[in-house]
Scaffold this motif. Structure first.
Motif, PDB file in Angstrom:
ATOM      1  N   GLY A  57       0.783  -1.232   0.000  1.00 41.48           N
ATOM      2  CA  GLY A  57       0.000   0.000   0.000  1.00 41.48           C
ATOM      3  C   GLY A  57       0.809   1.273   0.000  1.00 41.48           C
ATOM      4  O   GLY A  57       0.241   2.369   0.106  1.00 41.48           O
ATOM      5  N   THR A  58       2.137   1.178  -0.125  1.00 36.33           N
ATOM      6  CA  THR A  58       2.974   2.383  -0.074  1.00 36.33           C
ATOM      7  C   THR A  58       3.625   2.708  -1.417  1.00 36.33           C
ATOM      8  O   THR A  58       4.348   3.698  -1.519  1.00 36.33           O
ATOM      9  CB  THR A  58       4.084   2.214   0.983  1.00 36.33           C
ATOM     10  OG1 THR A  58       4.969   1.154   0.568  1.00 36.33           O
ATOM     11  CG2 THR A  58       3.503   1.865   2.344  1.00 36.33           C
ATOM     12  N   GLU A  59       3.369   1.876  -2.431  1.00 37.67           N
ATOM     13  CA  GLU A  59       4.073   2.040  -3.703  1.00 37.67           C
ATOM     14  C   GLU A  59       3.789   3.395  -4.365  1.00 37.67           C
ATOM     15  O   GLU A  59       4.605   3.907  -5.140  1.00 37.67           O
ATOM     16  CB  GLU A  59       3.699   0.907  -4.670  1.00 37.67           C
ATOM     17  CG  GLU A  59       4.066  -0.484  -4.164  1.00 37.67           C
ATOM     18  CD  GLU A  59       2.969  -1.148  -3.367  1.00 37.67           C
ATOM     19  OE1 GLU A  59       2.947  -2.388  -3.318  1.00 37.67           O
ATOM     20  OE2 GLU A  59       2.110  -0.421  -2.798  1.00 37.67           O
ATOM     21  N   VAL A  74       4.945  -0.759  11.120  1.00 41.54           N
ATOM     22  CA  VAL A  74       3.550  -1.103  10.808  1.00 41.54           C
ATOM     23  C   VAL A  74       2.982  -0.275   9.667  1.00 41.54           C
ATOM     24  O   VAL A  74       1.915  -0.592   9.131  1.00 41.54           O
ATOM     25  CB  VAL A  74       2.652  -0.970  12.055  1.00 41.54           C
ATOM     26  CG1 VAL A  74       3.081  -1.960  13.121  1.00 41.54           C
ATOM     27  CG2 VAL A  74       2.676   0.455  12.603  1.00 41.54           C
ATOM     28  N   GLY A  75       3.685   0.793   9.269  1.00 39.74           N
ATOM     29  CA  GLY A  75       3.181   1.597   8.162  1.00 39.74           C
ATOM     30  C   GLY A  75       3.941   2.904   8.024  1.00 39.74           C
ATOM     31  O   GLY A  75       4.903   3.165   8.760  1.00 39.74           O
ATOM     32  N   LEU A  76       3.485   3.708   7.072  1.00 40.83           N
ATOM     33  CA  LEU A  76       4.093   5.007   6.824  1.00 40.83           C
ATOM     34  C   LEU A  76       3.058   6.100   7.029  1.00 40.83           C
ATOM     35  O   LEU A  76       1.846   5.867   6.903  1.00 40.83           O
ATOM     36  CB  LEU A  76       4.636   5.081   5.391  1.00 40.83           C
ATOM     37  CG  LEU A  76       5.633   3.996   4.975  1.00 40.83           C
ATOM     38  CD1 LEU A  76       6.080   4.218   3.530  1.00 40.83           C
ATOM     39  CD2 LEU A  76       6.835   3.950   5.905  1.00 40.83           C
ATOM     40  N   THR A  79       5.941  11.186   5.129  1.00 41.55           N
ATOM     41  CA  THR A  79       6.410  12.094   6.176  1.00 41.55           C
ATOM     42  C   THR A  79       7.019  11.363   7.363  1.00 41.55           C
ATOM     43  O   THR A  79       7.626  11.982   8.230  1.00 41.55           O
ATOM     44  CB  THR A  79       5.243  12.961   6.704  1.00 41.55           C
ATOM     45  OG1 THR A  79       4.214  12.085   7.207  1.00 41.55           O
ATOM     46  CG2 THR A  79       4.684  13.843   5.596  1.00 41.55           C
ATOM     47  N   GLY A  80       6.829  10.034   7.414  1.00 40.87           N
ATOM     48  CA  GLY A  80       7.399   9.313   8.535  1.00 40.87           C
ATOM     49  C   GLY A  80       7.133   7.825   8.465  1.00 40.87           C
ATOM     50  O   GLY A  80       6.389   7.334   7.619  1.00 40.87           O
ATOM     51  N   VAL A  81       7.764   7.115   9.393  1.00 39.90           N
ATOM     52  CA  VAL A  81       7.630   5.668   9.506  1.00 39.90           C
ATOM     53  C   VAL A  81       7.030   5.360  10.869  1.00 39.90           C
ATOM     54  O   VAL A  81       7.582   5.753  11.899  1.00 39.90           O
ATOM     55  CB  VAL A  81       9.000   4.968   9.356  1.00 39.90           C
ATOM     56  CG1 VAL A  81       8.872   3.471   9.611  1.00 39.90           C
ATOM     57  CG2 VAL A  81       9.579   5.236   7.976  1.00 39.90           C
ATOM     58  N   ARG A  82       5.885   4.652  10.857  1.00 38.07           N
ATOM     59  CA  ARG A  82       5.205   4.332  12.105  1.00 38.07           C
ATOM     60  C   ARG A  82       5.650   2.954  12.591  1.00 38.07           C
ATOM     61  O   ARG A  82       5.594   1.972  11.851  1.00 38.07           O
ATOM     62  CB  ARG A  82       3.692   4.356  11.934  1.00 38.07           C
ATOM     63  CG  ARG A  82       2.928   4.175  13.263  1.00 38.07           C
ATOM     64  CD  ARG A  82       1.429   4.247  13.051  1.00 38.07           C
ATOM     65  NE  ARG A  82       1.022   5.522  12.503  1.00 38.07           N
ATOM     66  CZ  ARG A  82       0.850   6.648  13.216  1.00 38.07           C
ATOM     67  NH1 ARG A  82       1.073   6.633  14.536  1.00 38.07           N
ATOM     68  NH2 ARG A  82       0.463   7.759  12.632  1.00 38.07           N
TER      69      ARG A  82
END
Length: 411
Positions: free
Chosen positions: A132-134, A224-226, A234-237
């Motif tokens: 889901g980040t592509e 777990v996500g971005l 904007t960041g990495v969760r």
């Protein structure tokens, strides 16, 4: 079909093929083609590649090319003249989409049907991504030349990079980006950089190396996500719900063998193309490089290696099998990594539960050779800024592996 019978080592008659098709214009694919010519193979060689580039080297991508020390063209494996001298037909910018093993025909995305007497699968691997980040701007993987160029462009204007993945590639990217002056954080589920590849002792030294050079380590926690704003990361969760701020994110969480195009081929696909000890997946069909998972007779198990050295050595072995040689492929695994001012070289396997002793140099001086043993058998050698000494110690791995095989054959 063929240009002459060759007697194999198992008492059968083998035919040297009139035509060889190499699917993958990779280091492994090129090595196979070159090794065929060195063995005086005079038949037709076709090399199919999905990228528009002639074969290039991948290890410099995360280091010299990403840093800007090399222009991208310098990563080319051979000059145009050298490729021309191979007398091979290079079909670039077209990918394989299917294989009929019975007729040894490969179908391509452009509608070609390529038939040969022997087919070599050298399609490598593709990077794993965060689902889901592509579509997010600023999120990168690193496998191709285009990947590297795009990442470098972003890094030149970035302030904060987060590297998701603490393996070899992630560690190298973090080191290169930090040398460019970018604020770098490395994160991932393992407790230290490259712990799965080099074991706890050396990974702790790598952690110190990165921290001493200004890399922030946020390890031992899952991603777990971005987070994003306006279509850009904007960041990495993290699993702790902490968010690591980032202008750019590199995802380096491993790779998947490129075998989707073989789903209907009938070949055995299991973490790669499964092969026998001669790297043969089926009659007249071989696999080589990152995509190949073959039976290593000395280790007694299926092995798949993702490294540059194996790409070359396995190419030589497959070329030999194609022209009728009958030798198992039994390499001592080898890889290297350059990070900051440290060169690490690994021969053999480094189990996490191995006994480790320093056999050359000094840990405190950060120049040493470590020997890894399990149940009294030397399984691997690691050199930290001692390349010559670690190469000499490699023979201990060879000798102990051969002795273990002899003992096993008598029981």
């Amino acid at each position: 079909m063929g240009n002459g019978d060759i007697t194999s080592g198992v008492g059968t008659r083998m035919t040297s093929p009139d035509a060889v098709l190499v699917v993958g214009a990779s280091a492994a694919g090129l090595s196979t083609a070159e090794a065929l010519r060195r063995r005086n193979y005079t038949g037709r060689i076709t090399v199919l590649g999905d990228e528009v580039h002639a074969p290039y080297d991948r290890p410099p991508l995360s280091k010299q090319v990403l840093s800007g020390a090399w222009e991208s063209g310098r990563a080319a494996l051979r000059t145009d003249e050298a490729l021309s001298s191979l007398d091979a037909d290079f079909i670039l910018g077209d990918s394989a989409v299917g294989l009929d093993p019975a007729t040894r025909t490969v179908r391509t995305a452009a509608g070609r049907d390529l038939q040969a007497d022997a087919i070599v699968i050298a399609t490598g691997v593709r990077p794993r991504v965060l689902p889901g980040t592509e579509w997010l701007g600023g999120v990168h993987v690193l496998r191709s030349l285009e990947d590297t160029i795009a990442l470098r462009s972003d890094l030149l204007t970035a302030t904060r990079l987060v590297v998701v993945g603490e393996g070899v590639l992630g560690s190298e990217i973090a080191a290169t980006a930090r040398a460019l002056g970018v604020d770098v954080t490395m994160t991932g589920p393992q407790p230290a950089p490259m712990v799965l590849q080099v074991g706890p002792m050396v990974s702790e030294l790598l952690a110190e190396l990165h921290q001493d050079n200004g890399v922030r380590l946020r390890l031992g926690v899952s991603v777990v996500g971005l987070t994003e704003a306006g279509g850009r990361v904007t960041g990495v969760r993290l699993a702790t719900d902490e968010v690591l701020p980032a202008d750019v994110v590199v995802v380096a969480i491993g790779a998947i063998p490129t075998t989707d195009w073989l789903t209907d081929s009938g070949l055995r696909l299991d973490n790669g193309v499964v092969c026998d000890s001669r790297c043969r997946a089926a009659d007249g069909i071989y696999a080589v490089g990152d995509v190949a998972r073959w039976h290593h007779e000395q280790l007694g198990e299926l092995v798949r290696l993702e490294n540059r050295t194996n790409a070359t050595e396995q190419g030589f072995a497959v070329a030999g099998a194609i022209v009728g040689e009958d030798e198992p492929y039994v390499p001592v695994p080898y890889f290297w990594s350059d990070q900051f001012d440290v060169k690490i070289q690994v021969h053999g396997a480094l189990p996490a539960d191995a006994e480790v002793d320093i056999v050359d140099g000094d840990l405190s001086a950060r120049r040493f050779v470590a020997r890894y043993r399990k149940e009294g058998i030397v399984t691997g050698i690691l050199g930290w800024n001692m390349p010559k000494q670690s190469r000499l110690r490699r023979q201990e791995v060879v000798d102990d592996l051969a002795a273990a095989v002899r003992v096993a054959s008598m029981t």
